[in-house]
Structures are given as C-alpha cells and as structure tokens.
Design a protein around this motif. Structure first.
Motif, PDB file in Angstrom:
ATOM      1  N   ALA A   1       1.002   4.251  -2.924  1.00 30.12           N
ATOM      2  CA  ALA A   1       0.875   5.715  -2.445  1.00 30.12           C
ATOM      3  C   ALA A   1       1.856   6.322  -3.220  1.00 30.12           C
ATOM      4  O   ALA A   1       1.760   7.573  -3.488  1.00 30.12           O
ATOM      5  CB  ALA A   1       0.765   5.822  -1.067  1.00 30.12           C
TER       6      ALA A   1
ATOM      7  N   LYS B   1      -6.749   9.290  -3.796  1.00 31.76           N
ATOM      8  CA  LYS B   1      -6.226   8.041  -3.753  1.00 31.76           C
ATOM      9  C   LYS B   1      -4.951   7.685  -3.175  1.00 31.76           C
ATOM     10  O   LYS B   1      -4.830   6.609  -2.349  1.00 31.76           O
ATOM     11  CB  LYS B   1      -6.017   7.431  -5.189  1.00 31.76           C
ATOM     12  CG  LYS B   1      -5.690   5.994  -5.299  1.00 31.76           C
ATOM     13  CD  LYS B   1      -5.703   5.554  -6.847  1.00 31.76           C
ATOM     14  CE  LYS B   1      -5.555   4.286  -7.028  1.00 31.76           C
ATOM     15  NZ  LYS B   1      -5.324   3.595  -8.237  1.00 31.76           N
TER      16      LYS B   1
ATOM     17  N   TYR C   1       0.917  -1.276   0.079  1.00 32.05           N
ATOM     18  CA  TYR C   1       0.081  -0.058   0.048  1.00 32.05           C
ATOM     19  C   TYR C   1       1.066   1.263   0.015  1.00 32.05           C
ATOM     20  O   TYR C   1       0.665   2.377  -0.697  1.00 32.05           O
ATOM     21  CB  TYR C   1      -0.993  -0.053   1.297  1.00 32.05           C
ATOM     22  CG  TYR C   1      -2.231  -0.759   1.097  1.00 32.05           C
ATOM     23  CD1 TYR C   1      -3.006  -0.766   0.076  1.00 32.05           C
ATOM     24  CD2 TYR C   1      -2.492  -1.783   2.179  1.00 32.05           C
ATOM     25  CE1 TYR C   1      -3.802  -1.687  -0.201  1.00 32.05           C
ATOM     26  CE2 TYR C   1      -3.526  -2.446   2.081  1.00 32.05           C
ATOM     27  CZ  TYR C   1      -4.447  -2.475   0.852  1.00 32.05           C
ATOM     28  OH  TYR C   1      -5.528  -3.493   0.812  1.00 32.05           O
TER      29      TYR C   1
ATOM     30  N   SER D   1      -4.419   5.331   0.092  1.00 33.24           N
ATOM     31  CA  SER D   1      -3.218   4.286   0.261  1.00 33.24           C
ATOM     32  C   SER D   1      -2.456   4.166   1.520  1.00 33.24           C
ATOM     33  O   SER D   1      -2.375   3.180   2.008  1.00 33.24           O
ATOM     34  CB  SER D   1      -2.713   4.162  -1.051  1.00 33.24           C
ATOM     35  OG  SER D   1      -3.192   3.732  -2.187  1.00 33.24           O
TER      36      SER D   1
END
Length: 76
Positions: A32, A41, A28, A45
């Motif tokens: 990001a 988004k 994650y 993330s």
C-alpha cells in the motif's frame, strides 16, 4: 504428560499462525505504501493489512495493535 505436550503444540501453533498473519499484514502495508497512482488499490491493500493485523492480534500478537491503530487512522 501427553495432554501437556498437546497443549504446548497448540500454543506454539497459535503463535506461529499469529506471526504469519503479522508478516502478511506487513507485506500488504508495504504494498500500500508503494502504490502511488491507484488510490483504490492502495485502500484495498490497507484494508487487507488491517484484516491480517487484526487476526494476528486475535491470536495473541500484541505488536499488531499499534499497526492496527495507524492503518485505521489512514483509512478514515
């Protein structure tokens, strides 16, 4: 003897689960970092990475602590 084996299995499972959450957090965080033009988004993330790292830390993965602190600093 059987109780000791059960205890050992629980400890191993807990460590495996912690490693899985840590790896998920890394994925994650990488997503990001690679997100450029979508700030919402990117934030989502990082929040997902933070959650995964916190679960890993709760299960005994001490390496997650610096990652948690770094992501918390980014989210502020």
């Amino acid at each position: 003897m059987l109780n000791q084996q059960i205890t050992d299995l629980r400890v191993n499972f807990k460590l495996s689960e912690a490693d899985a959450y840590y790896t998920q957090g890394e994925a994650y965080a990488l997503a990001a970092q690679r997100t450029k033009l979508a700030p919402a988004k990117k934030k989502t993330s990082y929040q997902q990475a933070l959650t995964a790292y916190q679960k890993a830390l709760d299960l005994g993965k001490a390496e997650a602590q610096p990652k948690i602190e770094a992501i918390q600093a980014r989210l502020k």
